[in-house]
Design a protein around this motif. Structure first.
Motif, PDB file in Angstrom:
ATOM      1  N   ASP A 500      97.608  36.689 -29.630  1.00 34.66           N
ATOM      2  CA  ASP A 500      96.799  37.108 -28.489  1.00 34.66           C
ATOM      3  C   ASP A 500      97.401  36.601 -27.194  1.00 34.66           C
ATOM      4  OD1 ASP A 500      96.067  34.442 -28.164  1.00 34.66           O
ATOM      5  OD2 ASP A 500      94.072  34.678 -29.035  1.00 34.66           O
ATOM      6  N   GLU A 501      96.714  36.853 -26.079  1.00 36.19           N
ATOM      7  CA  GLU A 501      97.264  36.499 -24.767  1.00 36.19           C
ATOM      8  C   GLU A 501      97.424  35.007 -24.573  1.00 36.19           C
ATOM      9  OE1 GLU A 501      92.764  37.131 -24.214  1.00 36.19           O
ATOM     10  OE2 GLU A 501      94.426  37.943 -25.399  1.00 36.19           O
ATOM     11  N   HIS A 502      96.759  34.185 -25.397  1.00 37.08           N
ATOM     12  CA  HIS A 502      96.891  32.731 -25.296  1.00 37.08           C
ATOM     13  C   HIS A 502      97.871  32.160 -26.312  1.00 37.08           C
ATOM     14  CE1 HIS A 502      93.545  32.766 -22.507  1.00 37.08           C
ATOM     15  NE2 HIS A 502      92.801  33.400 -23.400  1.00 37.08           N
ATOM     16  N   GLY A 503      98.444  33.021 -27.133  1.00 32.89           N
ATOM     17  CA  GLY A 503      99.435  32.573 -28.110  1.00 32.89           C
ATOM     18  C   GLY A 503      98.888  32.290 -29.490  1.00 32.89           C
ATOM     19  N   PHE A 504      97.569  32.489 -29.716  1.00 33.06           N
ATOM     20  CA  PHE A 504      96.991  32.267 -31.036  1.00 33.06           C
ATOM     21  C   PHE A 504      97.299  33.459 -31.954  1.00 33.06           C
ATOM     22  CE2 PHE A 504      94.508  29.531 -28.261  1.00 33.06           C
ATOM     23  CZ  PHE A 504      94.403  28.363 -29.004  1.00 33.06           C
ATOM     24  N   VAL A 505      97.441  33.187 -33.237  1.00 32.82           N
ATOM     25  CA  VAL A 505      97.859  34.205 -34.198  1.00 32.82           C
ATOM     26  C   VAL A 505      96.704  35.153 -34.505  1.00 32.82           C
ATOM     27  CG1 VAL A 505      98.741  34.600 -36.530  1.00 32.82           C
ATOM     28  CG2 VAL A 505      99.556  32.637 -35.217  1.00 32.82           C
ATOM     29  N   LEU A 506      96.992  36.438 -34.455  1.00 30.24           N
ATOM     30  CA  LEU A 506      95.998  37.468 -34.769  1.00 30.24           C
ATOM     31  C   LEU A 506      96.011  37.778 -36.263  1.00 30.24           C
ATOM     32  CD1 LEU A 506      96.718  39.860 -31.774  1.00 30.24           C
ATOM     33  CD2 LEU A 506      94.605  38.561 -32.121  1.00 30.24           C
ATOM     34  N   THR A 507      94.823  37.939 -36.833  1.00 31.55           N
ATOM     35  CA  THR A 507      94.697  38.251 -38.254  1.00 31.55           C
ATOM     36  C   THR A 507      93.631  39.311 -38.459  1.00 31.55           C
ATOM     37  OG1 THR A 507      93.065  36.498 -38.589  1.00 31.55           O
ATOM     38  CG2 THR A 507      95.383  35.930 -39.001  1.00 31.55           C
ATOM     39  N   GLY A 508      93.677  39.972 -39.609  1.00 29.40           N
ATOM     40  CA  GLY A 508      92.625  40.900 -40.009  1.00 29.40           C
ATOM     41  C   GLY A 508      92.336  41.969 -38.972  1.00 29.40           C
ATOM     42  N   ARG A 509      91.064  42.220 -38.727  1.00 36.27           N
ATOM     43  CA  ARG A 509      90.654  43.274 -37.805  1.00 36.27           C
ATOM     44  C   ARG A 509      90.887  42.919 -36.345  1.00 36.27           C
ATOM     45  NH1 ARG A 509      88.092  47.632 -39.579  1.00 36.27           N
ATOM     46  NH2 ARG A 509      87.496  47.712 -41.795  1.00 36.27           N
ATOM     47  N   ASP A 510      91.263  41.693 -36.068  1.00 36.66           N
ATOM     48  CA  ASP A 510      91.630  41.330 -34.696  1.00 36.66           C
ATOM     49  C   ASP A 510      93.010  41.859 -34.317  1.00 36.66           C
ATOM     50  OD1 ASP A 510      89.254  40.003 -34.220  1.00 36.66           O
ATOM     51  OD2 ASP A 510      90.027  38.077 -34.914  1.00 36.66           O
ATOM     52  N   VAL A 511      93.797  42.263 -35.303  1.00 35.90           N
ATOM     53  CA  VAL A 511      95.112  42.846 -35.036  1.00 35.90           C
ATOM     54  C   VAL A 511      94.924  44.210 -34.374  1.00 35.90           C
ATOM     55  CG1 VAL A 511      97.165  43.825 -36.141  1.00 35.90           C
ATOM     56  CG2 VAL A 511      96.238  41.632 -36.926  1.00 35.90           C
ATOM     57  N   PRO A 512      95.649  44.509 -33.275  1.00 35.15           N
ATOM     58  CA  PRO A 512      95.527  45.830 -32.626  1.00 35.15           C
ATOM     59  C   PRO A 512      95.775  46.957 -33.634  1.00 35.15           C
ATOM     60  CG  PRO A 512      96.836  44.337 -31.282  1.00 35.15           C
ATOM     61  CD  PRO A 512      96.613  43.639 -32.588  1.00 35.15           C
ATOM     62  N   LYS A 513      95.042  48.064 -33.482  1.00 34.23           N
ATOM     63  CA  LYS A 513      95.113  49.155 -34.448  1.00 34.23           C
ATOM     64  C   LYS A 513      96.522  49.741 -34.572  1.00 34.23           C
ATOM     65  CE  LYS A 513      90.331  50.707 -34.690  1.00 34.23           C
ATOM     66  NZ  LYS A 513      89.414  51.869 -34.614  1.00 34.23           N
ATOM     67  N   ASP A 514      97.291  49.682 -33.479  1.00 34.88           N
ATOM     68  CA  ASP A 514      98.642  50.240 -33.577  1.00 34.88           C
ATOM     69  C   ASP A 514      99.568  49.385 -34.441  1.00 34.88           C
ATOM     70  OD1 ASP A 514      98.877  48.082 -31.901  1.00 34.88           O
ATOM     71  OD2 ASP A 514      99.989  49.120 -30.333  1.00 34.88           O
ATOM     72  N   ARG A 539      94.622  30.133 -35.549  1.00 36.63           N
ATOM     73  CA  ARG A 539      94.231  31.539 -35.676  1.00 36.63           C
ATOM     74  C   ARG A 539      93.329  31.950 -34.522  1.00 36.63           C
ATOM     75  NH1 ARG A 539      90.375  34.737 -37.645  1.00 36.63           N
ATOM     76  NH2 ARG A 539      88.988  32.973 -38.060  1.00 36.63           N
ATOM     77  N   SER A 540      93.596  33.102 -33.937  1.00 37.18           N
ATOM     78  CA  SER A 540      92.769  33.626 -32.851  1.00 37.18           C
ATOM     79  C   SER A 540      91.347  33.855 -33.343  1.00 37.18           C
ATOM     80  CB  SER A 540      93.354  34.950 -32.349  1.00 37.18           C
ATOM     81  OG  SER A 540      92.566  35.491 -31.308  1.00 37.18           O
ATOM     82  N   GLY A 541      90.370  33.352 -32.576  1.00 35.10           N
ATOM     83  CA  GLY A 541      88.975  33.535 -32.923  1.00 35.10           C
ATOM     84  C   GLY A 541      88.415  32.495 -33.863  1.00 35.10           C
ATOM     85  N   SER A 542      89.205  31.490 -34.242  1.00 33.68           N
ATOM     86  CA  SER A 542      88.706  30.462 -35.163  1.00 33.68           C
ATOM     87  C   SER A 542      87.693  29.569 -34.460  1.00 33.68           C
ATOM     88  CB  SER A 542      89.860  29.626 -35.716  1.00 33.68           C
ATOM     89  OG  SER A 542      90.502  28.924 -34.671  1.00 33.68           O
ATOM     90  N   MET A 543      86.906  28.830 -35.249  1.00 33.91           N
ATOM     91  CA  MET A 543      85.796  28.036 -34.727  1.00 33.91           C
ATOM     92  C   MET A 543      86.238  26.726 -34.084  1.00 33.91           C
ATOM     93  SD  MET A 543      82.769  29.384 -35.070  1.00 33.91           S
ATOM     94  CE  MET A 543      81.671  27.968 -35.126  1.00 33.91           C
ATOM     95  N   LYS A 544      87.458  26.281 -34.355  1.00 32.19           N
ATOM     96  CA  LYS A 544      87.960  25.008 -33.827  1.00 32.19           C
ATOM     97  C   LYS A 544      87.072  23.839 -34.251  1.00 32.19           C
ATOM     98  CE  LYS A 544      91.089  27.358 -31.504  1.00 32.19           C
ATOM     99  NZ  LYS A 544      90.806  28.707 -31.999  1.00 32.19           N
ATOM    100  N   ARG A 545      86.717  23.829 -35.534  1.00 32.52           N
ATOM    101  CA  ARG A 545      85.942  22.742 -36.133  1.00 32.52           C
ATOM    102  C   ARG A 545      86.571  22.389 -37.479  1.00 32.52           C
ATOM    103  NH1 ARG A 545      84.081  22.085 -31.818  1.00 32.52           N
ATOM    104  NH2 ARG A 545      81.896  21.984 -31.156  1.00 32.52           N
ATOM    105  N   VAL A 546      86.456  21.125 -37.869  1.00 28.23           N
ATOM    106  CA  VAL A 546      87.075  20.662 -39.113  1.00 28.23           C
ATOM    107  C   VAL A 546      86.546  21.447 -40.305  1.00 28.23           C
ATOM    108  CG1 VAL A 546      87.330  18.696 -40.669  1.00 28.23           C
ATOM    109  CG2 VAL A 546      87.531  18.353 -38.202  1.00 28.23           C
ATOM    110  N   ALA A 547      85.233  21.607 -40.392  1.00 27.35           N
ATOM    111  CA  ALA A 547      84.651  22.302 -41.536  1.00 27.35           C
ATOM    112  C   ALA A 547      85.092  23.760 -41.587  1.00 27.35           C
ATOM    113  CB  ALA A 547      83.126  22.217 -41.477  1.00 27.35           C
TER     114      ALA A 547
END
Length: 569
Positions: A500-514, A539-547
Motif C-alpha cells: 500500500d501507499e505506506h509500504g505495508f504488504v497487501l493480501t487477499g481482497r485488499d490486493v487491487p483487482k488488476d 500486513r496492510s490492515g492488520s490490528m497491530k496487536r500481539v494477539a
C-alpha cells in the motif's frame, strides 16, 4: 547486591504473620523472609534491607492493615523499593468482602496480584503465582546467580549494551564485569594466553572490549551483536532439515515476532520443515515489552521476553530451526523461493513474511549521534537498569511507550512521556493510562516533541518543543527512549509483491483487482506472489496487536498447506 546477601520477601500482616511466615518457608533457602505487622513497620523493614545492600524481591500483604489502606501502603513502599513485585492475599473469611475493594487497585497497577491466602498445604496454584512474580523480578531487576554469558567491559558502551539487550531478550542470563574485577581478570588472563599462543610471530595485541565468554561457546571479542547471535545460532546458509538432511524447507518464515513464532509452532507441529530467520532477537518488538497485561490467558500479565521464549521452545520442540541476527537482503522467486542473507541462502517452497514494523527515526542529528549512549530505539530492557536514580524521557503515545515508562519507573527518579498528540488516550489503552496516572514517578507531557539533545559523550539534556506554540525548553535527561510509531520492514521484497501507499504488504481482497489471478483474489493472507504470505504487523490492515499477530501466524499455516498441495511441492 553483594553475593552473600539474599534478596528479601517482605510479609506484612497483623493477624496472619505466623501463618504467612510458615507458608513461605519453602523459599527460605534462596530468599530472606522479613516479617512486619503494619504498613509503617514494613516501610522501615524495606528501608533496612535496602540500607544493607540487598533488595526486596516481593512484598506480600494481608488485605487489611492496622494503619493504612493497602493501596496507600503500596504507594509508600514503592518510594523505598520501586522494583519489588507486589501481592495482596486476603484470608478466606474476608475474601468476598475485600475483593471488590481491591480490584480497582489491581487495574491501576498498584499491585500485581490479588490471591486467596492458602487454606492448607501444597496450594500450588498460589505458589505458581508467587514463582511467576519472583521469576519476573529476577529476569528484569536482579543480576543472575548463574551466568550463561560473562561480558568484560570497562564501560557500558553502545556495543556492550546492545549485546546485553540481545542476550536479555533471548532469555540468556548474563552479567558485565569490569576488567579489574575477579572475573574480569580471570577472563583477561585467558584471553591473553590464547592471543600469546596464536601471535608467537609478533607482539600480542591489546585486549579489545567487550570480551564475551559463553558456556560451551568459548571466549571471543565480537565487533557486532550479530557475531554473538551467530555464535549461538549459526548462519542461515547452514540450514538442514531435522535429522540432518540438506535440502529445501517447506516454509521459510522471515521475522520471529508473535506472528512468525505462531506460524513456526503450527507449521512445524503439522510436519512441515520450518526455518525462521530473524534480524534481531526472537520476539520482535513485542519481545521488548516489560509486561503485556491484556494478553488472553495471562491474568497477571507476561513479559514479551517470556512469551517469546515459550513460543520459541514450542517451535524448537517440533523441529523449527532459528537463525538470529541476519537481515534478509532479498527474495528470489522461481520453482522454489530463495531467501538471501549475508550468512547464506535458504531455499523454501513457501515464504511467510512476518517482519513486523520498525520504529521511525527521530531525525534530529545531535540526538541520533548518541544512539546507544543514552538514546535508545525501543524499550531497551537492559538499558533500564542503567537509569537508576536518573531522569528519563519516553517519546511516543502507543502501548509500547506506556509499558516502557512503567518498567523504567522501577529504576529512574522520574519518567516523562512526550506525546505529539493533545490527548494520549487517542493512542494508548485505558488500562495503561490508569496505571501511569497511579504512578507518581511518571508524567505525561502532551503536544510535545524533541527538538534537540546533547551531552559530553552521553545524553545529558534535551530540548522539548511545544507543537502548539513552538516554545522550546531545555531539561535534564540521561535516558531517551524513542518509540515513534511504525514503519514496515519489507524493502527486501521483490516489486511483484504489492504494497500500500505506506509500504505495508497487501493480501487477499485488499490486493487491487488488476493484480488478481483469473479474476479471483489471493487467499486471505496471501500476497500477489503465489506461495508468499504475510502475517502480523507488516500486513496492510492488520490490528497491530500481539494477539492479532499470533492469530494471523496460526491462520497462515493452512494456506501454506493448500499452496504446497496445489503446486505438488
Amino acid at each position: 547486591m553483594p553475593e552473600h546477601q539474599r534478596p528479601a520477601i517482605l510479609l506484612v500482616s497483623a493477624e496472619h504473620a505466623t501463618f504467612l511466615l510458615d507458608e513461605f518457608g519453602r523459599y527460605q533457602r534462596d530468599y530472606e523472609l522479613v516479617m512486619a505487622l503494619s504498613a509503617e513497620e514494613a516501610e522501615y523493614e524495606a528501608q533496612a534491607v535496602v540500607d544493607s545492600g540487598a533488595q526486596v524481591a516481593l512484598i506480600v500483604t494481608d488485605s487489611r492493615l492496622p494503619d493504612a489502606e493497602v493501596g496507600e501502603a503500596f504507594r509508600r513502599w514503592r518510594t523505598v523499593v520501586p522494583s519489588a513485585r507486589r501481592m495482596v492475599v486476603p484470608p478466606w473469611e474476608r475474601f468476598l468482602d475485600d475483593a471488590p475493594r481491591l480490584r480497582p487497585g489491581l487495574g491501576r497497577g498498584e499491585y500485581d496480584a490479588v490471591l486467596l491466602m492458602p487454606r492448607g498445604v501444597r496450594d500450588e496454584e498460589f505458589h505458581t503465582a508467587v514463582v511467576e512474580l519472583l521469576s519476573d523480578w529476577g529476569s528484569t531487576v536482579a543480576g543472575p546467580e548463574v551466568e550463561t554469558v560473562s561480558i568484560v567491559s570497562p564501560a557500558p558502551d553502545a556495543l556492550t549494551l546492545g549485546i546485553r539487550d540481545f542476550l536479555d531478550r533471548m532469555g540468556m542470563p548474563n552479567r558485565v564485569h569490569t576488567p579489574d574485577s575477579d572475573v574480569g581478570r580471570e577472563i583477561l588472563a585467558r584471553w591473553e594466553g590464547e592471543i600469546d599462543s596464536s601471535a608467537a610471530q609478533g607482539p600480542a595485541p591489546l585486549p579489545r572490549f567487550p570480551l564475551v565468554n559463553a558456556i560451551q561457546r568459548g571466549l571471543f571479542a565480537p565487533e557486532s551483536v550479530r557475531e554473538v547471535a551467530t555464535m549461538f545460532y549459526g548462519t542461515p546458509g547452514t540450514f538442514t532439515e531435522q535429522g540432518g538432511t540438506e535440502g529445501t524447507a517447506d516454509v521459510a518464515i522471515v521475522g520471529a515476532g508473535p506472528a512468525g513464532l505462531a506460524a513456526a509452532v503450527y507449521a512445524a507441529s503439522e510436519g512441515l520443515s520450518t526455518v525462521v530467520i530473524e534480524a534481531e532477537a526472537i520476539g520482535g518488538q513485542a519481545g521488548t515489552s516489560s509486561m503485556i497485561r491484556n494478553y488472553l490467558g495471562f491474568p497477571r500479565g507476561i513479559s514479551g521476553m517470556r512469551l517469546a521464549q515459550r513460543a520459541r521452545n514450542q517451535a524448537i520442540r517440533f523441529g523449527t530451526r532459528f537463525f538470529t541476527g541476519w537481515d534478509v537482503q532479498r527474495l528470489s522467486t522461481g520453482p522454489t523461493f530463495t531467501v538471501h542473507t549475508e550468512g547464506g541462502d535458504v531455499q523454501a517452497r513457501a515464504v511467510v513474511v512476518s517482519t513486523g514494523v520498525a520504529y521511525r527515526k527521530l531525525g534530529v542529528p545531535n540526538v541520533e549521534a548518541l544512539t546507544g549512549l543514552g538514546v535508545f530505539y525501543g524499550s531497551a530492557m537492559t538499558a533500564a537498569r542503567e537509569m537508576e536514580g536518573r531522569d528519563v524521557v519516553v517519546v511516543g503515545g502507543g502501548n509500547s511507550s506506556g509499558q516502557a515508562a512503567i518498567h523504567l519507573a522501577r529504576f529512574a527518579r522520574s519518567v516523562t512521556i512526550l506525546v505529539r498528540r493533545p490527548d494520549v488516550s487517542e493512542s494508548m489503552s485505558r488500562y495503561l493510562i490508569n496505571e501511569i496516572e497511579a504512578n507518581a514517578t511518571i508524567a505525561i507531557q502532551e503536544s510535545s516533541e524533541v527538538a534537540d539533545g546533547g551531552g559530553d559523550g552521553r545524553l545529558e539534556w534535551i530540548d522539548v518543543r511545544d507543537v502548539a506554540t513552538g516554545e522550546v525548553t531545555r531539561r535534564d535527561a540521561h535516558g531517551l527512549f524513542l518509540l515513534l510509531g511504525a514503519e514496515p520492514h519489507c524493502d527486501w521484497l521483490p516489486d511483484d509483491v504489492a504494497r500500500d501507499e505506506h509500504g505495508f504488504v497487501l493480501t487477499g481482497r485488499d490486493v487491487p483487482k488488476d493484480r488478481w489471478r483469473d479474476a479471483l483474489p489471493p487467499a486471505s493472507l496471501e500476497t500477489t506472489v503465489p506461495g508468499v504470505f504475510a502475517a502480523g504487523d507488516v500486513r496492510s490492515g492488520s490490528m497491530k496487536r500481539v494477539a492479532a499477530a499470533s492469530g494471523e501466524g496460526a491462520s497462515v499455516v493452512p494456506l501454506v498447506h493448500a499452496h504446497l498441495e496445489q503446486t505438488g511441492r
